[in-house]
Design a protein around this motif. Structure first.
Motif, PDB file in Angstrom:
ATOM      1  N   GLU A 131       0.652  -1.470   0.058  1.00  0.00           N
ATOM      2  CA  GLU A 131       0.016   0.182  -0.213  1.00  0.00           C
ATOM      3  C   GLU A 131       0.706   1.142  -0.008  1.00  0.00           C
ATOM      4  O   GLU A 131       1.866   1.407   1.024  1.00  0.00           O
ATOM      5  N   LEU A 132       0.877   2.162  -0.592  1.00  0.00           N
ATOM      6  CA  LEU A 132       1.868   2.932  -1.218  1.00  0.00           C
ATOM      7  C   LEU A 132       2.052   4.447  -1.074  1.00  0.00           C
ATOM      8  O   LEU A 132       0.190   4.593  -1.423  1.00  0.00           O
ATOM      9  N   GLY A 133       1.326   5.022  -0.217  1.00  0.00           N
ATOM     10  CA  GLY A 133       1.215   6.001   0.398  1.00  0.00           C
ATOM     11  C   GLY A 133       1.254   7.508  -0.378  1.00  0.00           C
ATOM     12  O   GLY A 133       2.140   7.367  -1.563  1.00  0.00           O
ATOM     13  N   PRO A 134       0.259   8.278  -0.622  1.00  0.00           N
ATOM     14  CA  PRO A 134       0.776   9.495  -1.263  1.00  0.00           C
ATOM     15  C   PRO A 134       1.956  10.387  -1.350  1.00  0.00           C
ATOM     16  O   PRO A 134       3.243  10.499  -0.110  1.00  0.00           O
ATOM     17  N   ASP A 135       2.020  10.938  -2.252  1.00  0.00           N
ATOM     18  CA  ASP A 135       3.431  12.092  -3.010  1.00  0.00           C
ATOM     19  C   ASP A 135       4.675  10.249  -2.689  1.00  0.00           C
ATOM     20  O   ASP A 135       5.388  11.068  -1.847  1.00  0.00           O
ATOM     21  N   SER A 136       4.316   9.539  -3.258  1.00  0.00           N
ATOM     22  CA  SER A 136       5.556   8.298  -2.894  1.00  0.00           C
ATOM     23  C   SER A 136       6.178   7.920  -4.247  1.00  0.00           C
ATOM     24  O   SER A 136       5.231   7.417  -5.323  1.00  0.00           O
ATOM     25  N   ALA A 137       7.338   6.987  -4.057  1.00  0.00           N
ATOM     26  CA  ALA A 137       7.637   6.331  -5.113  1.00  0.00           C
ATOM     27  C   ALA A 137       8.983   5.316  -4.540  1.00  0.00           C
ATOM     28  O   ALA A 137       8.992   4.983  -3.513  1.00  0.00           O
ATOM     29  N   LEU A 138       8.130   3.664  -5.740  1.00  0.00           N
ATOM     30  CA  LEU A 138       9.057   3.021  -5.238  1.00  0.00           C
ATOM     31  C   LEU A 138       9.467   2.342  -6.570  1.00  0.00           C
ATOM     32  O   LEU A 138       8.808   1.949  -7.708  1.00  0.00           O
ATOM     33  N   GLU A 139      10.678   1.707  -6.580  1.00  0.00           N
ATOM     34  CA  GLU A 139      11.307   0.872  -7.151  1.00  0.00           C
ATOM     35  C   GLU A 139      11.097  -0.239  -7.158  1.00  0.00           C
ATOM     36  O   GLU A 139      11.768  -0.935  -6.105  1.00  0.00           O
ATOM     37  N   THR A 140      10.970  -1.446  -7.762  1.00  0.00           N
ATOM     38  CA  THR A 140      11.468  -3.007  -7.650  1.00  0.00           C
ATOM     39  C   THR A 140      12.847  -3.487  -8.927  1.00  0.00           C
ATOM     40  O   THR A 140      12.842  -2.981  -9.950  1.00  0.00           O
ATOM     41  N   ASN A 141      13.392  -4.452  -7.993  1.00  0.00           N
ATOM     42  CA  ASN A 141      13.870  -5.198  -8.455  1.00  0.00           C
ATOM     43  C   ASN A 141      13.675  -6.888  -7.930  1.00  0.00           C
ATOM     44  O   ASN A 141      14.492  -7.071  -7.157  1.00  0.00           O
ATOM     45  N   PHE A 142      13.519  -7.369  -8.807  1.00  0.00           N
ATOM     46  CA  PHE A 142      12.987  -9.066  -8.582  1.00  0.00           C
ATOM     47  C   PHE A 142      14.018  -9.807  -9.799  1.00  0.00           C
ATOM     48  O   PHE A 142      13.818 -11.110  -9.717  1.00  0.00           O
ATOM     49  N   ALA A 143      15.462  -8.743  -9.969  1.00  0.00           N
ATOM     50  CA  ALA A 143      16.060  -9.661 -11.192  1.00  0.00           C
ATOM     51  C   ALA A 143      17.082 -11.374 -10.325  1.00  0.00           C
ATOM     52  O   ALA A 143      17.567 -10.850  -8.981  1.00  0.00           O
ATOM     53  N   GLY A 144      17.423 -11.764 -10.736  1.00  0.00           N
ATOM     54  CA  GLY A 144      18.529 -12.664 -10.370  1.00  0.00           C
ATOM     55  C   GLY A 144      18.465 -13.566  -8.637  1.00  0.00           C
ATOM     56  O   GLY A 144      19.458 -13.501  -8.311  1.00  0.00           O
ATOM     57  N   GLY A 145      17.483 -13.363  -8.494  1.00  0.00           N
ATOM     58  CA  GLY A 145      17.282 -14.502  -7.293  1.00  0.00           C
ATOM     59  C   GLY A 145      16.509 -13.687  -6.718  1.00  0.00           C
ATOM     60  O   GLY A 145      16.029 -14.090  -4.939  1.00  0.00           O
ATOM     61  N   GLU A 146      16.693 -12.195  -6.459  1.00  0.00           N
ATOM     62  CA  GLU A 146      15.785 -11.149  -5.958  1.00  0.00           C
ATOM     63  C   GLU A 146      14.683 -10.773  -5.542  1.00  0.00           C
ATOM     64  O   GLU A 146      13.976 -11.015  -6.642  1.00  0.00           O
ATOM     65  N   ARG A 147      14.559 -10.312  -4.156  1.00  0.00           N
ATOM     66  CA  ARG A 147      12.963  -9.402  -3.682  1.00  0.00           C
ATOM     67  C   ARG A 147      13.876  -8.513  -3.450  1.00  0.00           C
ATOM     68  O   ARG A 147      13.455  -8.089  -1.910  1.00  0.00           O
ATOM     69  N   ARG A 148      13.609  -7.292  -3.957  1.00  0.00           N
ATOM     70  CA  ARG A 148      14.129  -5.820  -3.323  1.00  0.00           C
ATOM     71  C   ARG A 148      13.855  -4.917  -3.569  1.00  0.00           C
ATOM     72  O   ARG A 148      13.632  -4.573  -5.303  1.00  0.00           O
ATOM     73  N   VAL A 149      13.017  -4.102  -3.191  1.00  0.00           N
ATOM     74  CA  VAL A 149      12.675  -3.014  -3.374  1.00  0.00           C
ATOM     75  C   VAL A 149      12.838  -1.593  -3.041  1.00  0.00           C
ATOM     76  O   VAL A 149      13.911  -1.347  -1.683  1.00  0.00           O
ATOM     77  N   THR A 150      12.818  -0.246  -3.254  1.00  0.00           N
ATOM     78  CA  THR A 150      13.653   0.595  -2.957  1.00  0.00           C
ATOM     79  C   THR A 150      12.560   1.697  -2.021  1.00  0.00           C
ATOM     80  O   THR A 150      11.514   2.037  -3.849  1.00  0.00           O
ATOM     81  N   LEU A 151      12.292   2.419  -0.945  1.00  0.00           N
ATOM     82  CA  LEU A 151      11.468   3.833  -1.518  1.00  0.00           C
ATOM     83  C   LEU A 151      12.005   4.633  -2.113  1.00  0.00           C
ATOM     84  O   LEU A 151      13.155   5.048  -1.479  1.00  0.00           O
ATOM     85  N   LEU A 152      11.867   4.971  -2.714  1.00  0.00           N
ATOM     86  CA  LEU A 152      12.318   6.174  -2.931  1.00  0.00           C
ATOM     87  C   LEU A 152      12.380   7.608  -2.651  1.00  0.00           C
ATOM     88  O   LEU A 152      13.056   9.022  -1.812  1.00  0.00           O
ATOM     89  N   ARG A 153      10.896   7.828  -1.685  1.00  0.00           N
ATOM     90  CA  ARG A 153      10.026   9.147  -1.163  1.00  0.00           C
ATOM     91  C   ARG A 153       9.269   8.418  -0.716  1.00  0.00           C
ATOM     92  O   ARG A 153       8.556   7.784  -0.841  1.00  0.00           O
ATOM     93  N   GLY A 154       8.199   8.832   0.250  1.00  0.00           N
ATOM     94  CA  GLY A 154       7.118   9.030   0.563  1.00  0.00           C
ATOM     95  C   GLY A 154       6.913   7.566   1.855  1.00  0.00           C
ATOM     96  O   GLY A 154       8.368   6.980   2.635  1.00  0.00           O
ATOM     97  N   GLU A 155       5.822   7.289   1.808  1.00  0.00           N
ATOM     98  CA  GLU A 155       5.447   6.067   2.890  1.00  0.00           C
ATOM     99  C   GLU A 155       4.859   4.532   2.075  1.00  0.00           C
ATOM    100  O   GLU A 155       4.646   4.970   1.448  1.00  0.00           O
ATOM    101  N   ALA A 156       5.450   3.164   2.818  1.00  0.00           N
ATOM    102  CA  ALA A 156       4.857   2.675   2.229  1.00  0.00           C
ATOM    103  C   ALA A 156       4.821   1.305   3.529  1.00  0.00           C
ATOM    104  O   ALA A 156       5.443   1.053   4.059  1.00  0.00           O
TER     105      ALA A 156
END
Length: 315
Positions: A131-156
């Motif tokens: 659940e991504l909050g307002p004025d927020s940004a999320l980057e996802t990377n599920f390559a190479g066996g990873e489950r990694r996301v980056t919260l660039l701004r805001g709240e989630a």
């Protein structure tokens, strides 16, 4: 350790202690015993107070966190119209800076982005929910066996799908939160990141030793600053934004206005910086941030002037 090294080591330890106290006090969850311990540490040596004031100035919250054991502050200057143009110019400059290269970079990187006042529910490819909050940004990377996301701004808020072979981690400027079979909230608040665990546990890894945060607790860390010891919080209160409410319990005005800014268009500027530390307690509806702003003004005896896209607030 040699005598030549000792002063530097002592100064470093004192600075680390000051940072830890800053983050602990800023959490708003200190006990009376902890506040007494802080007062004792602060007055034990003059250098302790110098170190703490330096940290507060660095993060702009000296008035917010200074113990209320000192004489009453001098009356604050009244909010007068002759200074409006200058204040508006400062606010306009701050807004221009906010729309700088960093903003463009975030928008370029983000796979998921919300605008002001917008909430979005996401289902990631591994089955995890966000659940991504307002004025927020999320980057996802599920390559190479990873489950990694980056919260660039805001709240989630994250509800992680189990997968023992692929740990789920959330990166922020402060470090990484790794799920240990869990649901948790991550919020970027200026220089620091707060992580609140609503189910099971999370491991925080940053500048210092890893910290395990249990269900019903919160910790905070910042770039170059280790995570503080977890402290209990009301998780329903922290995550009330998911249910359309904002709940503030003795929070500093600057932090409250920063949160409200995610729900309303325009820029809010405090004309008098000493107002940053005024305390706010209340429950507000996210769908009506203007009503929240009016209620805060009334309760604190503040005045506001709207100059189109910029709202100026003073005493």
């Amino acid at each position: 350790m040699s005598e030549d090294d000792a002063p530097g080591e002592a100064q470093l330890e004192r600075r680390r202690a000051a940072i830890a106290w800053w983050m602990r006090l800023d959490s708003g969850a200190t006990t009376p015993a902890e506040r007494e311990a802080f007062a004792a540490w602060l007055t034990a040596e003059p250098a302790n107070k110098v170190a703490f004031d330096d940290i507060c100035r660095l993060w702009g919250d000296l008035e917010i966190l200074r113990p209320r054991l000192q004489p009453a502050a001098k009356p604050r200057p009244r909010f007068t119209r002759p200074g409006l143009r200058a204040a508006a110019a400062v606010a306009g400059l701050a807004l221009a800076l906010a729309l700088s290269y960093d903003e463009l970079s975030i928008r370029w990187r983000a796979g998921h982005l919300t605008e002001t006042g917008e909430l979005r529910s996401l289902l990631l490819e591994d089955g995890s929910r966000v659940e991504l909050g307002p004025d927020s940004a999320l980057e996802t990377n599920f390559a190479g066996g990873e489950r990694r996301v980056t919260l660039l701004r805001g709240e989630a808020w994250f509800a992680v799908a189990p997968d023992a072979a692929r740990p789920f981690s959330v990166a922020t400027p402060a470090g990484t939160a790794t799920a240990l079979g869990t649901a948790f909230d991550v919020s970027i608040q200026g220089a620091r990141t707060e992580v609140t665990v609503t189910e099971h546990r999370v491991r925080l890894s940053g500048a210092g030793p890893s910290v395990i945060v249990e269900e019903g607790a919160q910790s905070a860390f910042a770039p170059g600053v280790a995570a503080v010891s977890p402290y209990p919080v009301d998780t329903d209160q922290v995550t009330a934004w998911r249910r359309g409410k904002l709940i503030f319990d003795d929070k500093p005005l600057a932090e409250v206005l920063a949160t409200l800014s995610r729900y309303r268009r325009g820029y809010i500027a405090l004309v008098d910086p000493s107002l940053r530390g005024r305390r706010v307690t209340g429950v507000f509806e996210t769908r009506d941030p203007e009503a929240a702003l009016r209620a805060i003004q009334k309760s604190l005896g503040l005045r506001a002037v709207s100059l189109g896209f910029v709202t100026l607030i003073g005493g």
